[in-house]
Enzyme design. Structure first.
Site, PDB file in Angstrom:
ATOM      1  N   ASP A  94     -55.609  25.545  17.933  1.00 29.25           N
ATOM      2  CA  ASP A  94     -56.351  24.659  18.829  1.00 29.25           C
ATOM      3  C   ASP A  94     -55.473  23.613  19.489  1.00 29.25           C
ATOM      4  OD1 ASP A  94     -55.981  23.056  16.533  1.00 29.25           O
ATOM      5  OD2 ASP A  94     -57.858  21.977  16.878  1.00 29.25           O
ATOM      6  N   SER A 139     -58.999  25.550  14.030  1.00 27.32           N
ATOM      7  CA  SER A 139     -57.605  25.101  14.059  1.00 27.32           C
ATOM      8  C   SER A 139     -56.634  26.213  13.662  1.00 27.32           C
ATOM      9  CB  SER A 139     -57.453  23.873  13.167  1.00 27.32           C
ATOM     10  OG  SER A 139     -56.186  23.270  13.329  1.00 27.32           O
ATOM     11  N   ASP A 199     -50.480  25.257  17.166  1.00 30.87           N
ATOM     12  CA  ASP A 199     -51.442  25.984  16.337  1.00 30.87           C
ATOM     13  C   ASP A 199     -52.611  26.435  17.205  1.00 30.87           C
ATOM     14  OD1 ASP A 199     -52.723  23.549  16.691  1.00 30.87           O
ATOM     15  OD2 ASP A 199     -53.535  23.476  14.663  1.00 30.87           O
ATOM     16  N   ASP A 236     -53.626  21.039  18.389  1.00 33.40           N
ATOM     17  CA  ASP A 236     -53.511  19.636  17.992  1.00 33.40           C
ATOM     18  C   ASP A 236     -52.333  19.374  17.061  1.00 33.40           C
ATOM     19  OD1 ASP A 236     -54.500  20.768  15.662  1.00 33.40           O
ATOM     20  OD2 ASP A 236     -56.176  19.364  15.435  1.00 33.40           O
TER      21      ASP A 236
END
Length: 448
Positions: A242, A101, A240, A244
């Site tokens: 990833d 992440s 960010d 999400d």
């Protein structure tokens, strides 16, 4: 059963340090395959962000799943919510995300999605951990899993994102700066916003395997603020690593966080009779958000920190909208998990429908001043013992006494990083930053 590996958001840590190693990932893929294979022949999708270690872990997971007799579809670099979506549309039995992440490139991790595109429940994670204790075996040669690569995965997800706002909404005339954090959205988000008509400028869209989240993205919004002001843009969107979570920046460079985004979407859907119940935040959500929603007659609940806990409360209540101040927003009417691109689109669509700026949309929404200070821990620190320290409890109690009924303190260990997070919130006349720093200093003193 106590989970040894799974945290609040899968398994995460530093690459090369157990369990974020190639041999563990091989065994993890096999263990998951064993759990899925109990119901017959299974198929799993694997996607990843742009970290260089993703190549290694993708191969290891693929080998482990194949050894357990599970077929694998490889997506390549894809946002986490895109993997959730494709897991559903391909009718796969599970999806695997290789990502840490918003963490730096030296970290990586694994999280799983169910066939419904939701986080795995605790029971399945416990069964995977049980399998990890068993010796790795290989199914008969004619039962080995096969692997294929899905070449059109990005295009499928781009079309899905566009479909989450009405066809009549065009972004023509909007100037947007988009920060992809050198992460998994770099080849997705620009197409989404351009195909909807926006003029898009990019930062953080040239990943090299080592620069993910490096001074860009939703955890480093200063780069986006400067770019928005310099370009004279209508807004900025920071994703960010990833994809999400998302933060926004208005035309004047003011940061718009997850609480702001949640408020705007909730108010709009409530006004149009489409909210479908109340909203869920977390222990970190600003007092002003709760007050604003309740003033509109919208019920509000707080969950533990972590999007999986937000989703649990939404499901339990039969509600659709929830999120975190960090920018994880779950728009349950269109997506099963936090989705930065989709959440940004909901806000931009409101701007277009109402014909006003982002700053204008937020006029009248007041949040209580809130300060967050992170204290980094070394790997050998016992976080449970630290949190239970009498000295630390006295420090928190002293600050709470100063705040009285005009503020609150939240002290918690991060579920994804070796940090203790200190949050203090209070009325405007209180020095919340100084009070949070005082507790953080006391935590630091206990570490020496």
């Amino acid at each position: 059963m106590t989970r040894r590996y799974f945290g609040t958001d899968g398994i995460r840590g530093t690459v090369g340090e157990y369990p974020i190693t190639a041999d563990f990932m091989l065994k993890l893929g096999w263990a998951m395959g064993r759990v899925l294979a109990r119901k017959g022949r299974a198929k799993v999708l694997i996607g990843k962000d742009t970290r260089i270690s993703g190549y290694m872990f993708e191969s290891a997971l693929e080998a482990g799943l194949s050894a357990a007799g599970v077929d694998v579809s490889l997506l390549g670099p894809m946002p986490t919510p895109g993997i959730a979506y494709l897991t559903r549309t391909f009718r796969a039995d599970a999806g695997i995300v290789i990502s840490a992440s918003h963490n730096p490139f030296a970290d990586n991790g694994i999280k799983f999605f169910s066939a419904e595109g939701t986080k795995l429940d605790d029971g399945i994670e416990a069964r995977i951990e049980e399998e990890l204790d068993k010796p790795l075996t290989t199914v008969a040669n004619d039962a080995l899993g096969k692997a294929v690569r899905i070449s059109d995965a990005p295009g499928r997800y781009i079309e899905f994102c566009k479909s989450t706002i009405p066809d009549r909404v065009s972004l023509h005339g909007l100037k947007i700066v988009l920060d992809c954090a050198h992460g998994a959205t770099y080849h997705i988000a620009p197409s989404v916003f351009r195909e909807l008509g926006a003029e898009v400028s990019l930062i953080g869209a040239t990943p090299d395997g080592l620069n993910i989240n490096q001074q860009v993205g939703s955890t480093h919004p200063s780069s986006l603020r400067a770019a928005v002001i310099g370009a004279g843009a209508d807004l900025g969107i920071a994703l960010d690593g990833d994809g999400d979570r998302v933060l926004l920046v208005d035309a004047d460079g003011r940061e718009v966080d997850g609480d702001d985004i949640l408020f705007l979407i909730a108010r709009d859907r409530h006004a149009r009779g489409e909210l479908g119940g109340g909203g869920v935040g977390t222990l970190m959500s600003n007092f002003g958000l709760a007050a604003a929603l309740e003033e509109m007659g919208v019920p509000f609940e707080r969950a533990q920190v972590g999007d999986r806990y937000v989703t649990e409360r939404l499901v339990a209540n039969g509600w659709q909208l929830g999120g975190e101040s960090s920018g994880h927003i779950v728009c349950g009417h269109v997506q099963t998990t936090g989705d930065g691109i989709v959440s940004a689109l909901q806000v931009v669509a409101i701007m277009v429908r109402e014909g006003v700026s982002l700053a204008r949309l937020l006029e009248g929404f007041e949040k209580a001043p809130q300060a967050l200070v992170n204290v980094r821990l070394t790997p050998d620190v016992d976080r449970i013992a630290l949190m239970a320290s009498d000295d630390l409890k006295r420090s928190v109690a002293a600050v709470e006494a100063e705040l009285g009924d005009e503020g609150r303190v939240l002290l918690r260990p991060s579920g994804t990083e070796p940090l203790i997070r200190v949050m203090v919130e209070g009325r405007p006349h209180l020095d919340v930053r100084g009070l949070a720093q005082r507790i953080a200093d006391d935590v630091e003193a206990l570490l020496t």
